[in-house]
Write an enzyme that holds these catalytic residues in place. Structure first.
Site, short mmCIF file in Angstrom:
data_model
loop_
_atom_site.label_atom_id
_atom_site.label_comp_id
_atom_site.label_asym_id
_atom_site.label_seq_id
_atom_site.Cartn_x
_atom_site.Cartn_y
_atom_site.Cartn_z
CG PHE A 104 21.60 -13.96 6.54
CD1 PHE A 104 20.23 -14.01 6.33
CD2 PHE A 104 22.38 -13.28 5.61
CE1 PHE A 104 19.65 -13.40 5.23
CE2 PHE A 104 21.81 -12.67 4.51
CZ PHE A 104 20.43 -12.74 4.31
CB THR A 129 17.90 -15.89 3.08
OG1 THR A 129 17.33 -15.89 1.76
CG2 THR A 129 19.40 -16.14 2.93
O1 PRE Z 1 21.66 -9.63 -2.74
C1 PRE Z 1 21.24 -9.49 -1.59
O2 PRE Z 1 20.44 -8.62 -1.26
C2 PRE Z 1 21.75 -10.38 -0.56
O3 PRE Z 1 21.73 -10.04 0.59
C3 PRE Z 1 22.25 -11.72 -0.97
C4 PRE Z 1 21.18 -12.80 -0.95
C5 PRE Z 1 21.87 -14.17 -1.09
O4 PRE Z 1 23.06 -14.25 -1.17
O5 PRE Z 1 21.16 -15.17 -1.10
C6 PRE Z 1 20.47 -12.80 0.34
C7 PRE Z 1 19.18 -13.09 0.44
C8 PRE Z 1 18.35 -13.42 -0.72
O6 PRE Z 1 18.23 -14.82 -0.70
C9 PRE Z 1 18.97 -13.04 -2.00
C10 PRE Z 1 20.26 -12.66 -2.06
#
Ligand code: PRE
Length: 422
Positions: free
Chosen positions: A301, A299
């Site tokens: 950020f 992911t």
């Molecule tokens: O729910 C979490 O733990 C988050 O940090 C959010 C979140 C997102 O929004 O995509 C972050 C990373 C992962 O892809 C899954 C969820």
């Protein structure tokens, strides 16, 4: 129901998900932004100093000194104003002259912007406060730690709250997911970037390694439901099926929040998809490890701040822009060629509905009225705004667009890529 939960790209907001979800209707979890004590201290001391002139014996942040040390960014300004007022009242002037201007002794003058402002360290010398959406154990918290080691991570119940925390000086930065290698873009955050005036000051990419968590002693065959963030459910969809878990999948606000919910409610028929750290924090066992459909699941950020950073050219930079195209033909092509002609690589393009002008009517006398959707285009390109080629490209883009905003010019995450373990 299962498909809807897993396929929906991202929670439109915590409240909506909860009101749609029977699990939360019967068992509401009240999402109050969990402001860190420091933040609460700032808020309390702000009201106490204004309502009682700073005397609030025994209270948090009872004195002006408390207020200044706990919220020193604001305190710089508070000190100038209040000392000036006191000096004026008492007639006891500590004024001296600098460059012909009268100024107060002991009050630090604002420093001119320098290259060191590029550093992510907070200006007030204390720990950097970083807002993220979710509860402790969420991936966003881990991203905050990767972006700003030793920061004070501030959990927020919604993305919007994380934006507001920075705008209201309750936090110095926000760290928000914008895209995932399996689930795609997190549209909510693209929309919020446009609605708020914060600047992107950095990016981090975080490998996301999901676990299936349940209460100790629970076996997979006891389960009738798996809950998690919609992105996490989508990222594990096939693996859950392979594990024989053809059970209800329900979306909640964040992965760690799902783990906390299972734990707090003693749910023996429900598993959560979350991190190993969430298992530890909420006393759950790991039933299955690494359940994301792709072991290279990542992911991305972005870090947001009230002020932009000074763009540089001595390391790889990325710039993010958003624009709406103007009237004319082949506008998108022309915009994109402004980058191509200058050898600037685009790393991402995303379109979102134009909120103020979602439809454009195109009259054709013979056929009728065609209705085109209007979009906001988000583009990331590999160049720094300190480079002439980037400035020229944007000058050209401006000619074809009715709206253009630079969301930020920031260092690229160059963390070495470790190939996924299969
Ligand atoms: O729910 C979490 O733990 C988050 O940090 C959010 C979140 C997102 O929004 O995509 C972050 C990373 C992962 O892809 C899954 C969820």
């Amino acid at each position: 129901m299962q498909a809807a939960a897993a396929a929906s790209s991202h929670s439109p907001s915590g409240t909506n998900l909860r009101s749609l979800n029977p699990l939360f209707r019967s068992n509401p979890v009240i999402l109050i932004p969990r402001y860190h004590p420091t933040v609460v201290k700032c808020m309390k001391s702000r009201s106490s100093s204004s309502s009682s002139g700073g005397s609030n014996p025994g209270g948090v942040g009872a004195t002006r000194a408390d207020w200044q040390s706990s919220c020193a960014i604001l305190a710089g300004k508070v000190a100038v104003v209040s000392q000036q007022q006191e000096t004026e009242k008492s007639g006891n002037s500590n004024l001296s002259a600098v460059n012909g201007h009268r100024t107060l002794d002991l009050v630090p003058l604002p420093k001119p912007l320098s290259i060191t402002d590029f550093s992510p360290a907070p200006m007030h010398g204390s720990q950097l406060r970083v807002a993220y959406q979710g509860v402790p154990g969420a991936y966003s918290e881990a991203a905050a730690g990767k972006a700003y080691p030793n920061c004070e991570a501030i959990p927020c119940d919604q993305f919007e709250v994380a934006f507001q925390a920075v705008e209201l000086w309750l936090a110095d930065r926000a760290v928000l997911p914008v895209e995932n290698s399996l689930g795609g873009s997190i549209h909510r955050n693209y929309d919020l970037l446009l609605r708020h005036r914060l600047h992107i000051v950095g990016e981090v990419q975080l490998p996301v390694h999901h676990c299936l968590l349940a209460l100790p002693g629970v076996r997979t065959d006891y389960l009738s439901r798996v809950i998690s963030h919609p992105q996490a459910l989508a990222q594990c969809e096939h693996t859950l099926t392979k594990l024989g878990l053809n059970v209800a999948r329900e979306a909640v606000d964040d992965t760690a929040g799902a783990a906390e919910f299972v734990s707090n409610n003693g749910l023996r028929d429900t598993a959560a998809i979350a991190s190993a750290r969430a298992a530890e924090l909420y006393g759950l066992q790991i039933l299955a490890d690494g359940i994301q459909d792709d072991s290279g699941n990542v992911t991305r950020f972005v870090m947001l701040a009230r002020e932009p950073i000074v763009p540089r050219t001595d390391r790889p930079f990325k710039t993010s822009i958003v624009f709406a195209h103007d009237k004319g033909t082949s506008v998108l092509f022309k915009v994109l060629s402004a980058f191509a002609f200058r050898n600037i690589s685009l790393t991402k393009i995303e379109s979102r509905p134009h909120r103020n002008r979602p439809i454009r009517l195109v009259d054709d006398a013979n056929v009728g009225t065609a209705k085109h959707f209007e979009y906001m285009f988000y583009v990331d390109f590999e160049a720094s705004m300190a480079e002439t080629r980037a400035q020229n490209a944007l000058a050209e883009v401006q000619e074809f667009t009715s709206f253009l905003r630079v969301l930020g010019s920031y260092p690229m995450d160059m963390t070495p890529w470790s190939p996924p373990r299969d």
